[in-house]
Design an enzyme around this catalytic site. Structure first.
Site, mmCIF file in Angstrom:
data_model
loop_
_atom_site.group_PDB
_atom_site.id
_atom_site.type_symbol
_atom_site.label_atom_id
_atom_site.label_comp_id
_atom_site.label_asym_id
_atom_site.label_seq_id
_atom_site.Cartn_x
_atom_site.Cartn_y
_atom_site.Cartn_z
ATOM 1 N N THR A 14 0.742 -1.493 -0.007
ATOM 2 C CA THR A 14 -0.045 0.071 0.039
ATOM 3 C C THR A 14 0.914 1.079 -0.021
ATOM 4 O O THR A 14 0.616 2.327 -0.683
ATOM 5 C CB THR A 14 -0.856 0.150 1.111
ATOM 6 O OG1 THR A 14 -1.756 -1.193 1.135
ATOM 7 C CG2 THR A 14 -1.598 1.155 1.245
ATOM 8 N N SER A 58 1.454 -7.376 -1.986
ATOM 9 C CA SER A 58 2.007 -8.438 -1.513
ATOM 10 C C SER A 58 1.217 -9.774 -1.589
ATOM 11 O O SER A 58 1.894 -10.705 -1.252
ATOM 12 C CB SER A 58 2.583 -8.295 0.071
ATOM 13 O OG SER A 58 1.489 -8.300 0.949
ATOM 14 N N THR A 89 1.621 -5.140 3.591
ATOM 15 C CA THR A 89 1.336 -5.851 5.066
ATOM 16 C C THR A 89 0.697 -7.114 5.156
ATOM 17 O O THR A 89 1.002 -7.747 5.955
ATOM 18 C CB THR A 89 0.400 -4.937 5.749
ATOM 19 O OG1 THR A 89 -0.791 -4.778 5.061
ATOM 20 C CG2 THR A 89 0.996 -3.469 6.038
ATOM 21 N N ASP A 90 -0.080 -7.602 3.971
ATOM 22 C CA ASP A 90 -0.682 -8.572 4.007
ATOM 23 C C ASP A 90 0.225 -9.913 3.946
ATOM 24 O O ASP A 90 -0.203 -10.885 4.743
ATOM 25 C CB ASP A 90 -1.445 -8.863 2.408
ATOM 26 C CG ASP A 90 -2.670 -7.935 2.519
ATOM 27 O OD1 ASP A 90 -2.870 -7.404 3.561
ATOM 28 O OD2 ASP A 90 -3.139 -7.802 1.288
#
Ligand code: ASP
Length: 333
Positions: A14, A58, A89-90
């Site tokens: 992001t 990701s 972050t995923d």
């Protein structure tokens, strides 16, 4: 005193995304990532070299990308005092864990960060995260960490927890390594900088399965998994790793897999849980059938460890040794 040299590897997420004008959905944009290249003020404190490795959501990260990142760090290792990786972050936890197994005996930090709101949006958390990640990379710490929302977490202990600013990642079975802010505090149990010889051990075997039990789970799913050539299986059991052993028993399937040389690792479904196959008959029988306990590893750390182990050996006894061993602080012995 000369400014510490930090290598910044951009991998996406992001932080480097923009909103599509057509759908409103966030998608990677090279120009957004480029904002970081001239990241303001930080250059006064350290020498930051920006390198664009990839710019992907990701969710698209594959184990070969993990190897690509580790290879880059390995190549540049002696040139820098620390590394920062911007990443979505995923799947950040998976990448952090994979790096910790591939880059063993670190003598300097590898710090991962990202954001929930793109850097080019007004209320982005990216600026704070990036500044702190860069500063963390200069500190006395020598492991793969996630620095996010003012916390430093051992990467292979982390879990994505929330999509609010407060606690994006947590560390269910291991205390945080540090807190960022006023003041920044590092805790004693972190791995510290000292001379060590880095060992680079890349590569993963992705032919594994991760299964989550639920009441009524059809044990034949395990047969299908084996038919499809799985070389290792992780099963998230109930409570501390319990398996049904009456109706819809999983036990004969564990026996079958084990006899075929396919390791079965039992993890658990609890938020902060530790797998312990000695508490209940329902765990004990699984262990007797050949299952290996994930102990206090997260499922993410277990899955990546199994892939990493299978790329080194196919011998079940060796796999068991690797799973049960502490490679990079991911398991408490
Ligand atoms: N989907 C994004 C990613 O993982 C989420 C984020 O970066 O927060 O790339």
């Amino acid at each position: 005193m000369s400014r510490p040299k930090i290598c910044f590897l951009f991998c996406g997420g992001t932080i480097g995304m923009v909103r599509s004008t057509q759908t409103g959905a966030l998608q990677p944009a090279t120009e957004a990532a480029e904002i970081i290249r001239d990241f303001p003020q930080i250059q006064r404190h350290l020498q930051l070299d920006f390198k664009m490795l990839m710019n992907i959501d990701s969710s698209n990260m594959q184990p070969r990308n993990w190897t690509e990142i580790a290879t880059k760090i390995h190549q540049l290792y002696d040139k820098y005092d620390g590394f920062v990786i911007a990443h979505g972050t995923d799947t950040m936890v998976y990448t952090a864990t994979a790096l910790s197994y591939m880059l063993q005996n670190l003598s300097k930090p590898v710090i991962m960060t990202g954001s929930l709101i793109p850097l080019n949006e007004l209320a982005s958390d990216g600026r704070n995260n990036l500044i702190y990640a860069c500063l963390t990379a200069t500190l006395d710490i020598a492991e793969v960490c996630i620095a996010f929302a003012n916390k430093i977490i051992r990467g292979n202990r982390a879990k994505k927890f929330h999509e609010s600013f407060i606690e994006v990642f947590n560390s269910p079975n291991y205390p945080y390594l540090g807190e960022l802010g006023r003041p920044t505090t590092l805790f004693e149990w972190r791995k510290k900088r000292r001379k060590r010889v880095l060992t680079f051990q890349p590569g993963f075997d992705t032919k594994i399965s991760l299964l989550k039990l639920f009441p009524g789970f059809d044990p034949e799913i395990i047969d299908r998994t084996l038919d499809r050539g799985a070389r290792g299986i992780v099963i998230e059991g109930f409570g501390p790793g319990n398996m049904p052993f009456l109706e819809n028993s999983i036990i004969p399937k564990i026996e079958k897999a084990t006899e075929n040389g396919v390791p079965v690792i039992i993890a658990n479904q609890m938020e902060r849980g530790i797998t312990n196959l000695n508490v209940y008959e329902a765990g004990f029988i699984a262990a007797r059938a050949g299952a290996i306990s994930s102990h206090d590893m997260t499922t993410e750390a277990t899955v990546v460890k199994l892939m990493w182990a299978l790329n080194r050996t196919r011998r079940p006894s060796e796999i068991r040794k690797i799973i049960e061993k502490d490679i990079a602080g991911e398991i408490s012995l």
